[in-house]
Design an enzyme around this catalytic site. Structure first.
Site, short mmCIF file in Angstrom:
data_model
loop_
_atom_site.label_atom_id
_atom_site.label_comp_id
_atom_site.label_asym_id
_atom_site.label_seq_id
_atom_site.Cartn_x
_atom_site.Cartn_y
_atom_site.Cartn_z
CG ASN A 181 -29.97 9.24 23.96
OD1 ASN A 181 -29.07 10.05 23.79
ND2 ASN A 181 -29.97 8.40 24.98
CB SER B 270 -25.25 17.88 25.51
OG SER B 270 -25.05 17.28 26.76
CB THR C 2 -31.41 13.27 19.31
OG1 THR C 2 -30.63 12.10 19.45
CG2 THR C 2 -32.06 13.61 20.63
CB THR D 82 -27.88 13.88 17.90
OG1 THR D 82 -28.11 13.19 19.11
CG2 THR D 82 -28.61 15.19 17.90
N GLY E 142 -23.45 14.35 19.00
CA GLY E 142 -22.26 13.95 19.75
C GLY E 142 -22.46 13.90 21.25
N GLY E 143 -23.72 13.86 21.72
CA GLY E 143 -23.95 13.76 23.16
C GLY E 143 -23.25 14.89 23.89
O1 DON Z 1 -29.90 15.35 24.26
C1 DON Z 1 -28.77 14.92 24.35
O2 DON Z 1 -27.84 15.57 24.79
C2 DON Z 1 -28.48 13.53 23.83
N1 DON Z 1 -29.67 12.74 23.88
C3 DON Z 1 -27.94 13.64 22.47
C4 DON Z 1 -27.54 12.32 21.93
C5 DON Z 1 -26.55 12.40 20.90
O3 DON Z 1 -26.07 13.43 20.54
C6 DON Z 1 -26.17 11.09 20.36
N2 DON Z 1 -25.20 11.14 19.39
N3 DON Z 1 -24.59 11.79 18.84
#
Ligand code: DON
Length: 581
Positions: free
Chosen positions: A413, A465, A411, A393, A485-486
């Site tokens: 994703n 998130s 993002t 992201t 960071g998911g």
């Molecule tokens: O929206 C979300 O929480 C996730 N799709 C975010 C993905 C993400 O942060 C990937 N990498 N860092």
């Protein structure tokens, strides 16, 4: 624009930056010394007088600064940076994805823009289940079925229409058109990443893809994205119509038909981003302004902050067993609530008021034991997989000379989203559908579990998130921050804020400091590599320690007491770059 002179123009700043970082403490120097000289020299932190931009790429940060120089405000600059990142940060910057934007105007008005993707109208609750009812994870993460209806272009148009100062929206897209059409030199990190994904790209992209390269990519290679340039040009000239209708929409739907995807022209025409009421809550004399559902970011951040507020965190000491234990227990409770109660509030009655009520949050900590870990329910144990893959992201923070502030996280994703590129239109599509709960209790890529609140429904938004956040102190702008960071986004934002507010660190120190993370399930404290913490004491309390490569990539601005702006990218990400004056 002076792209070719970056190397020389910023070399002095880079050397200064490297020297600066190598002198501010062991954690920082270990992380920063690996930064190499790339086609663009990088400045990862600075103190500016009145204007600051931080993004995941120097060309994007520079474009943001140019827009501010031309008289645009922070919102205009954000829009221009966003489109630039769609070109120079193809793994996360996007027009084929979505995100969230927090705005705080110089007058103190705050607003939250939700341009999150939506499930296509033809989506069904069990679309990722096999005949036995088991989740087929791969198809929600790669390929055409993983794609949600993109929200970025509509979001940028709405942001500009409400808060922008530059007259013509197209002028904010134009720099990205130029970058895509003329190309730019890629960094070593980008070359390595593109090489790593060649095989999977070949599954979902054909020979017209700009990302495929026989013999592999190397640092300094020119990445030209002609079709993306044409698509961006249509957006520049026609605004919303240039993406959600006409040629771009035709190409996107054709791509869906080619690969068995389900997004239709109606889905595109019907997509609309939404202004929502921010989540607002207090931590001591700070006011936290953050993202409401369909992001879990604001509510969880507030729950963690208010969960620790009554305890003497500073007295416990930075990352002492007492403080890690306390924070872990607050995080455990917040993520347990996330799994059960959070989803798209347009589809599910998310108890927002209750979940962010200080009395409720205090009540959740009532069974907190300062000596022992509270067991998480192990039956639903998630299987988290945090690898460098999962940092895709991207976050941008901007403050302009008038004092308007923007915090925006966007993002696709995972890295390069679904890996599907729209043939003829040159942009990558997201794999955001994986953020839904495909089946109650079954973890997604980030190990997050969900239930009814986040089940798949037609036109619904998947829970996120992402936590773009703005903090006031005593009523004045104090900090603008966010991270990729998911699931670890929320806890990364929490820690950087606490590092400054409770531990008195400078912003670069606060961002560089090692991080840890707990998300209820799996029941482990994830810690960054080489973290010096007292694992013996934590294990004795009943915690399980799970070392990971890295957690979060925070980009933040801290308004110093005298009004100057301390701005910092994350030394964990070599391309993070600040700009300003
Ligand atoms: O929206 C979300 O929480 C996730 N799709 C975010 C993905 C993400 O942060 C990937 N990498 N860092």
């Amino acid at each position: 624009m002076k792209y070719n002179s970056y190397h020389f123009q910023y070399l002095a700043i880079f050397i200064f930056g490297a020297l600066f970082f190598s002198n501010i403490g062991c954690q920082q120097s270990a992380d920063v010394t690996h930064i190499e000289i790339k086609p663009y020299a990088i400045q990862q932190s600075a103190v500016f007088d009145s204007v600051a931009v931080v993004s995941a790429h120097p060309l994007a940060s520079e474009i943001g600064k140019d827009i501010l120089r031309q008289g645009g405000n922070a919102i205009d600059a954000t829009v221009a940076v966003h489109f630039a990142l769609a070109v120079v940060c193809p793994r996360a910057g996007n027009i084929g994805g979505g995100g969230f934007m927090m705005v705080r105007t110089a007058e103190g008005e705050s607003a939250a823009l939700d341009y999150r993707e939506k499930a296509p109208a033809a989506a069904t609750t069990d679309m990722y289940l096999d005949s036995l009812g088991n989740v087929i994870a791969d198809i929600s993460q790669k390929g055409h079925l993983a794609v949600g209806v993109p929200g970025t272009v509509d979001g940028m148009i709405k942001a500009h229409a409400r808060f922008g100062k530059m007259k013509r929206f197209g002028d904010l897209v134009a720099p990205a058109v130029k970058l895509a059409t003329e190309g730019y030199q890629i960094s070593k990190a980008e070359a390595d990443r593109l090489n790593e994904y060649q095989e999977v790209f070949r599954k979902f992209q054909n020979e017209t893809s700009p990302f495929l390269k026989k013999g592999g990519w190397k640092s300094g290679d020119l990445l030209i994205q002609k079709n993306l340039g044409k698509t961006l040009q249509r957006i520049e000239n026609q605004g919303r119509e240039g993406f959600y209708r006409g040629e771009t929409a035709d190409l996107l739907v054709k791509e869906m038909e080619r690969g068995g995807g389900i997004i239709t022209k109606e889905d595109l025409v019907n997509y609309s981003s939404v202004w929502r009421d921010p989540i607002i809550g207090d931590y001591k004399n700070y006011r936290i302004i953050s993202m409401p559902p369909p992001s879990s970011g604001g509510i969880c951040l507030l729950q963690i902050l208010e969960g620790v507020e009554d305890y003497p965190l500073a007295e416990y000491g930075f990352q002492s067993p007492e403080s890690i234990h306390l924070i872990t227990e607050a995080e455990r409770r917040a993520y347990a609530d996330r799994a059960e109660h959070l989803g798209d509030s347009d589809y599910y009655p998310v108890p927002v008021e209750k979940l962010s009520n200080p009395d409720y949050i205090r009540g959740r900590m009532a069974d907190y034991d300062a000596k022992m870990a509270t067991p998480s329910d192990s039956i639903l144990a998630g299987n988290i997989n945090i690898s460098p893959e999962s940092f895709e992201t991207t976050h941008t923070s901007i403050i302009d000379a008038e004092g308007n502030a923007v915090s925006v996280t966007t993002t696709l994703n995972l890295n390069y989203g679904s890996k599907v590129i729209v043939e003829g239109a040159g942009f990558l599509l997201n794999d955001e559908m994986d953020d839904f709960s495909a089946k109650p209790g079954v973890p997604n890529f980030f190990g997050l579990v969900g239930a009814e609140a986040n089940k798949i429904e037609p036109n619904k938004r998947m829970l996120s998130s992402m936590t773009p956040t703005i903090v006031e102190k005593d009523g004045k702008l104090f900090m603008v921050l966010g991270s990729p960071g998911g699931s670890t986004i929320i806890t990364s934002v929490f820690q950087v804020f606490i590092n400054v507010a409770e531990y008195g660190m400078s912003l670069p120190e606060a961002v560089a400091a090692k991080r840890f993370h707990h998300q209820w399930l799996p029941n482990t404290i994830m810690t960054e590599a080489d973290m010096t913490i007292d694992t013996v004491a934590l294990k004795a309390m009943g915690h399980v320690i799970d070392p990971k490569v890295r957690i979060g990539l925070v980009k933040a601005i801290h308004v110093l007491p005298e009004g100057k702006l301390s701005v910092s990218g994350d030394p964990r990400h070599a391309d993070d770059d600040v700009a300003g004056w």
